[in-house]
Design an enzyme around this catalytic site. Structure first.
Site, PDB file in Angstrom:
ATOM      1  N   LYS A 128     -32.346   2.971  37.593  1.00 42.83           N
ATOM      2  CA  LYS A 128     -33.610   3.907  37.508  1.00 42.83           C
ATOM      3  C   LYS A 128     -33.248   4.881  36.441  1.00 42.83           C
ATOM      4  O   LYS A 128     -32.321   5.913  36.530  1.00 42.83           O
ATOM      5  CB  LYS A 128     -33.967   4.624  38.740  1.00 42.83           C
ATOM      6  CG  LYS A 128     -35.536   5.319  38.651  1.00 42.83           C
ATOM      7  CD  LYS A 128     -35.591   6.492  39.599  1.00 42.83           C
ATOM      8  CE  LYS A 128     -34.840   7.800  39.071  1.00 42.83           C
ATOM      9  NZ  LYS A 128     -35.337   9.051  40.017  1.00 42.83           N
ATOM     10  N   LYS A 144     -43.949   8.064  35.527  1.00 45.16           N
ATOM     11  CA  LYS A 144     -45.059   8.464  36.455  1.00 45.16           C
ATOM     12  C   LYS A 144     -46.207   8.657  35.477  1.00 45.16           C
ATOM     13  O   LYS A 144     -46.618   9.703  35.774  1.00 45.16           O
ATOM     14  CB  LYS A 144     -44.717   9.358  37.381  1.00 45.16           C
ATOM     15  CG  LYS A 144     -43.518   9.069  38.428  1.00 45.16           C
ATOM     16  CD  LYS A 144     -43.161  10.246  39.332  1.00 45.16           C
ATOM     17  CE  LYS A 144     -42.172  10.039  40.364  1.00 45.16           C
ATOM     18  NZ  LYS A 144     -40.856   9.963  39.452  1.00 45.16           N
ATOM     19  N   ARG A 158     -28.214  10.536  44.769  1.00 44.39           N
ATOM     20  CA  ARG A 158     -27.079  11.280  45.218  1.00 44.39           C
ATOM     21  C   ARG A 158     -26.014  10.614  46.087  1.00 44.39           C
ATOM     22  O   ARG A 158     -24.913  10.749  45.983  1.00 44.39           O
ATOM     23  CB  ARG A 158     -27.715  12.384  45.868  1.00 44.39           C
ATOM     24  CG  ARG A 158     -28.387  13.498  45.196  1.00 44.39           C
ATOM     25  CD  ARG A 158     -28.770  14.547  45.740  1.00 44.39           C
ATOM     26  NE  ARG A 158     -29.803  15.753  44.956  1.00 44.39           N
ATOM     27  CZ  ARG A 158     -30.673  15.581  45.024  1.00 44.39           C
ATOM     28  NH1 ARG A 158     -31.727  14.880  45.878  1.00 44.39           N
ATOM     29  NH2 ARG A 158     -31.593  16.751  44.223  1.00 44.39           N
TER      30      ARG A 158
END
Length: 238
Positions: free
Chosen positions: A33, A62, A215
């Site tokens: 991503k 987005k 993360r």
């Protein structure tokens, strides 16, 4: 041992960071991503470089604008070669349908493979209190399902949604609809700024098709080992 359902989030800042992480992860991860911070910082070169490494790319920008502008933006991004793009479902049916139709038409005209187009429903950082403060009366889960149905009606391939809504979306939109879920945290992980989270196993069991995980991979002492541990957990659900 790569699992195409895992999308590793490149929530880093420079091309050097990208190359270091992708090289470290090697064949363990095939899908990445690219979000706003990285794309706005380094530009289209990150998508080009990842495609040169035979990696799939979810370009997570987005888009949310008037229909013609959103459609033009999606077509520009489509030419970069990303595997999947997204818009905000809250832009409405006309915006989503215009972007989808224009993207497919342009891909056909150029003779290139059309990327998947999905819609963001409700950000996973938003909890019910945030939702209420915005003056929205529906429960989040009801709003997510409504937006998913709207995206499907507009011709989109799927949605971005919390895993907590995945089973409801799957029931409403059928087996072929993509459900891309951020906010995935292996058991025992910190939730950071996400409010609606799930483990990889529970998300897939509830109907998610792709898991976006950042993360827990890139911040790990050994990112490759962390990714492979997540993949092993994912493989329990097929």
């Amino acid at each position: 041992m790569a699992d195409e359902r895992l999308i590793a989030a490149l929530d880093v800042h420079t091309m050097d960071d990208v190359k270091r992480l992708v090289t470290t992860l090697g064949d363990s991860v095939t899908y990445y991503k690219v979000g706003m911070e990285l794309f706005y910082g380094v530009g289209a070169q990150v998508v080009t470089w990842l495609r040169e490494q035979d990696k799939d790319v979810f370009l997570d920008l987005k888009l949310h604008d008037i229909p013609n502008t959103a459609a033009g933006g999606i077509c520009s991004l489509m030419r970069l070669g990303a595997t999947m793009l997204n818009v905000h479902a809250s832009g409405g049916y006309t915006m989503m349908k215009t972007a989808c139709d224009r993207m497919h038409a342009e891909a056909a005209e150029l003779g290139v493979k059309c990327p998947k187009l999905i819609a963001v429903t409700v950000l996973t950082s938003i909890n019910q209190d945030d939702w209420r403060d915005m003056g929205l009366a529906l429960q989040i889960k009801s709003a997510v399902v409504r937006l998913a149905r709207l995206a499907q009606k507009a011709g989109l391939d799927g949605v971005v949604a919390s895993a907590q809504e995945a089973s409801l979306i799957r029931e409403a939109c059928g087996k072929d609809f993509l459900i891309v879920t951020p906010g995935i945290r292996p058991a025992g992980s910190d939730t950071y700024d996400q409010s609606r989270v799930a483990t990889p196993t529970s998300a897939l069991t509830d109907g998610a098709t792709h898991l976006v995980i950042g993360r827990p991979i890139y911040a790990a002492d050994d990112p490759k080992a962390a990714a492979e541990k997540i993949i092993n957990e994912m493989e329990k659900v097929r």
